[in-house]
Design an enzyme around this catalytic site. Structure first.
Site, PDB file in Angstrom:
ATOM      1  N   HIS A 106      -7.437   1.266   1.819  1.00 48.14           N
ATOM      2  CA  HIS A 106      -6.643   1.974   1.027  1.00 48.14           C
ATOM      3  C   HIS A 106      -7.440   3.341   1.850  1.00 48.14           C
ATOM      4  O   HIS A 106      -7.469   4.109   1.342  1.00 48.14           O
ATOM      5  CB  HIS A 106      -6.699   1.979  -0.570  1.00 48.14           C
ATOM      6  CG  HIS A 106      -5.185   1.071  -0.550  1.00 48.14           C
ATOM      7  ND1 HIS A 106      -4.032   1.577  -1.473  1.00 48.14           N
ATOM      8  CD2 HIS A 106      -4.704   0.174  -0.485  1.00 48.14           C
ATOM      9  CE1 HIS A 106      -3.622   1.064  -1.588  1.00 48.14           C
ATOM     10  NE2 HIS A 106      -3.107  -0.060  -0.604  1.00 48.14           N
ATOM     11  N   HIS A 294      -0.099  -8.671   5.090  1.00 48.26           N
ATOM     12  CA  HIS A 294       0.933  -9.300   3.733  1.00 48.26           C
ATOM     13  C   HIS A 294       0.875 -10.600   3.774  1.00 48.26           C
ATOM     14  O   HIS A 294       1.216 -11.430   3.140  1.00 48.26           O
ATOM     15  CB  HIS A 294       2.439  -8.940   3.726  1.00 48.26           C
ATOM     16  CG  HIS A 294       2.524  -7.675   2.997  1.00 48.26           C
ATOM     17  ND1 HIS A 294       3.983  -6.794   3.263  1.00 48.26           N
ATOM     18  CD2 HIS A 294       2.080  -6.045   2.829  1.00 48.26           C
ATOM     19  CE1 HIS A 294       3.374  -5.655   3.211  1.00 48.26           C
ATOM     20  NE2 HIS A 294       2.121  -5.368   1.614  1.00 48.26           N
TER      21      HIS A 294
END
Length: 769
Positions: A106, A294
């Site tokens: 992020h 993921h």
């Protein structure tokens, strides 16, 4: 008769003279200029992050400090921390790795290719607005967890580098082979005020399903995507506003529940493709990043968003920089809330494997809701594998997928990439490793800025490679001879200065791309950009190529810049001012093979007021002068430098298409201060040429004669209060010599902006005196 006010006066004798007056404000608490005049030109953006804001001092050399680090020791400390747990924020599965991958991702993932802004380069995740975006929920905890490591190494390790390095270490302890790591990200010391993050404003909350619903900590109107998008998913005309990349306000990429939380995978696939492309990623890189990311960790959605406290910037003082207070249970661990989706993608969330893709394609998935009310997906097959609970020993939970995950299965192109990765785990591993390296390094610029022992030897095309200098240099005698040869060609001042400026001014400080080094102006796509007047550019390049052939070893990159310097010297000399324009050689030429045409096209200016160019095909709904300010900001210019370069270039190099706009002189090609004397003169009235108010006539007050024409990018230096003060300095009786001096300094600065191959010379050129 005694006045009735005498009693009141007597009763207040000795009382505070400010009684009844609100005096509790302080600097910055009153309405600011932006409140009263929201559309004003914010020239002060050119002077952000000033030296006196840096506690390390203006002369701090981060590269020298980083060289003192024992990188192996730093990584050992990080890896030891990752497999621990603290009571105030316990780790999932006894491993902080997945949480730290998210922090690094992020930090880097805000990057966008349109203007190069965002990214991990200055550690901006520490400041608003990104520190308080709902998509960054609880990353404040991640930074606080690694704060002891930052304290141990102090100034030798920036926050920007630490966040990225921690993400790399997290992957490595979970048996993933990273491509490498480069340090060199120097921290900023104040919030970024220049980046445009969207028209919605900032709310620091999670969008909710109904306009009346509550967001994280702020039960106000929901944040929608309608302001930044034209059209709707599935329509022919469906486009995201430039230069934005994220699909929604306060997001890094896309809403994990689908556009506006609609839960439609194909709509989500369209958003993914648009946003990842705008962040410089192709389909294969996009799938590799999503599927690879993921493979680790879990999502958190155990507490309804309406119960979660305000983001860090709106949290109470006693929170000490923490936001998103969770009052439920322990407020963390099994009760944690971030994006509202709950669960893990794989049975082994702390180990690198291919289970994410295996499960995605092996099972059918049905839509359900998390405990927090967010849309997510669970396997239809009750015998599908389970995943261990992150905090409750022995408890097994159903697997989870997001709408963005199902999108990879239903979109034909993404599905093909997934099937390729399913069939070849090595290819998947390699693709994710290289895409991750690109994600965390793409805003760093050329490899000359990379520091440390883990910098990979391989060059990637997204790094805009330039061959290393093998000892090539120009002596003072060489420079003098080349100047004579250039002048002998008959090239005009406009030709020499205009070509050098076109080459160097592609630089942008945001991601350190562009600039004159490499001579990409002689390659596609720059050679064909309209702003560069391709026909004239080809003629000039052909002439300079002849000089190169006659001289011997000189790079075209150096020759182009040297010709510009020679042109500036002639323009100043013809105006009666002798000046030596600095020149530092050593640039090298790159090749078409090592130039990514699609990515390089993003360097093309939307508005270049220096040459009075505006690209009408780009959908920016912003006045030209604001985009011109943005261009000046990307060139690291101060307000005086911006002003001097604009006025000087207009009179000596003219405009990109040869129009008369802004050429306020009767002696084009001569470095006079005529631009400023005309601009500030009361001899003229300014009249728009039409109702659009993009071009203007300068008409004499006595006689009504149109003497000059101008654009908004010319007139702003007389209309804006701050810029006019600078323009009046250059228009004064003693302003001409000052203009020449300041123009030359600013010119040299721009020519050196990309010279990270010789950082000492670059620092000397760009240092603001």
């Amino acid at each position: 008769m005694k006045d009735d006010t005498s009693k009141e006066h007597a009763a207040t004798q000795g009382a505070c003279p400010f009684r009844g007056t609100r005096i509790g404000g302080a600097i910055g608490s009153e309405p600011q200029l932006d409140h009263w005049w929201p559309n004003r030109l914010k020239v002060e953006l050119l002077h952000q992050d000033p030296p006196h804001a840096n506690p390390l001092g203006h002369d701090f050399d981060y590269a020298a400090e980083f060289a003192k680090l024992d990188l192996d020791a730093v990584k050992a400390d990080i890896k030891a921390f990752l497999t621990t747990s603290v009571e105030w924020w316990p780790s999932d599965y006894g491993n902080y790795g997945p949480q730290m991958i998210r922090m690094a991702w992020h930090s880097a993932g805000t990057y966008r290719i349109a203007d190069g802004r965002g990214g991990a380069g200055q550690g901006m995740q520490r400041f608003a607005p990104t520190s308080s975006w709902w998509d960054n929920g609880n990353i404040d905890k991640s930074r606080r967890l690694v704060a002891p490591i930052k304290a141990k190494y102090g100034a030798t390790l920036s926050w920007a580098d630490l966040m990225v390095l921690t993400g790399n270490c997290a992957l490595e302890i979970m048996d993933f082979p990273t491509t490498g790591f480069a340090g060199g990200r120097e921290d900023a010391w104040e919030a970024d005020k220049a980046t445009y993050w969207g028209p919605e404003g900032w709310h620091g909350k999670r969008p909710t399903e109904t306009p009346a619903g509550g967001g994280i900590g702020q039960p106000e109107q929901m944040v929608t995507r309608t302001l930044r998008w034209e059209g709707q998913p599935g329509e022919d005309h469906y486009d995201l506003e430039n230069p934005l990349a994220a699909s929604n306000q306060s997001l890094i990429y896309v809403d994990p529940e689908g556009p506006n939380g609609n839960g439609v995978p194909m709509d989500s696939a369209r958003d993914i493709r648009e946003t990842f492309a705008r962040m410089g990623m192709n389909d294969m890189e996009t799938v590799a990043l999503i599927a690879g990311g993921h493979a680790f960790g879990k999502s958190h959605g155990m507490t309804p968003p309406t119960q979660i406290g305000a983001a860090p910037e709106a949290a109470p003082l006693q929170a000490m920089g923490f936001g998103w207070h969770n009052p439920r249970g322990t407020g963390n661990g099994a009760d944690t809330m971030t994006n509202g989706i709950e669960g893990s993608w794989t049975p082994n969330p702390t180990m690198w494997d291919n289970d994410y893709l295996t499960n995605l394609f092996k099972f059918e998935w049905q839509q359900t809701k998390s405990p927090a009310g967010a849309l997510q997906w669970t396997p239809v097959d009750p015998d599908a594998p389970k995943t261990p609970d992150a905090h409750i020993p022995g408890q097994m939970n159903p697997l989870m997928m997001m709408t963005t995950d199902i999108a990879l299965k239903v979109d034909p192109a993404y599905r093909a990439v997934c099937e390729h990765f399913l069939a070849d785990f090595y290819a998947f591993t390699t693709a994710f490793s290289e895409a991750w390296f690109k994600l965390i390094h793409r805003d760093m610029g050329p490899k000359d800025r990379y520091l440390g022992k883990e910098v990979p030897a391989r060059d990637f095309i997204w790094q805009d490679p330039i061959p290393a200098n093998d000892g090539y240099a120009l002596s003072d005698a060489d420079v003098a001879r080349l100047k004579d040869m250039i002048h002998a060609t008959g090239l005009s001042v406009q030709d020499m200065v205009g070509t050098a400026w076109a080459s160097a001014s592609t630089y942008r400080k945001s991601d350190k791309r562009g600039g004159a080094n490499g001579a990409r102006i002689q390659l596609e796509p720059q050679r064909s950009w309209a702003v560069n007047n391709p026909a004239n550019l080809s003629r000039v390049l052909d002439v300079l190529a002849g000089v190169k052939a006659d001289f011997g070893r000189v790079s075209m990159a150096d020759l182009i810049v040297l010709a510009g310097c020679a042109g500036v010297e002639k323009a100043a000399r013809d105006a009666g001012v002798a000046v030596d324009v600095p020149f530092v050689g050593g640039r090298m030429d790159t090749t078409q093979e090592w130039t990514d045409i699609e990515m390089t096209n993003w360097l093309q200016p939307v508005v270049d007021g220096f040459r009075n160019y505006t690209n009408p095909d780009v959908g920016y709904h912003v006045a030209a002068e604001h985009l011109f300010l943005d261009r000046a900001h990307l060139l690291e210019l101060t307000a005086p430098e911006w002003t001097a370069l604009t006025g000087g270039l207009k009179v000596i190099a003219g405009t990109y298409d040869g129009s008369a706009h802004g050429v306020f002189t009767d002696r084009p090609g001569v470095l006079t201060n005529d631009f400023f004397t005309v601009l500030t003169s009361m001899e003229y009235e300014v009249k728009p040429q039409d109702s659009r108010e993009q071009t203007f006539d300068l008409v004499t007050r006595n006689g009504g004669e149109t003497r000059y024409t101008a654009t908004r990018c010319d007139l702003v230096f007389g209309a804006n209060a701050q810029l006019r003060q600078v323009a009046e300095v250059y228009a004064a009786a003693d302003g001409h010599a000052r203009l020449v001096r300041d123009f030359v300094k600013a010119w040299h600065k721009v020519m050196m902006l990309d010279r990270f191959d010789i950082p000492e010379a670059r620092r000397a050129a760009v240092k603001v005196c």
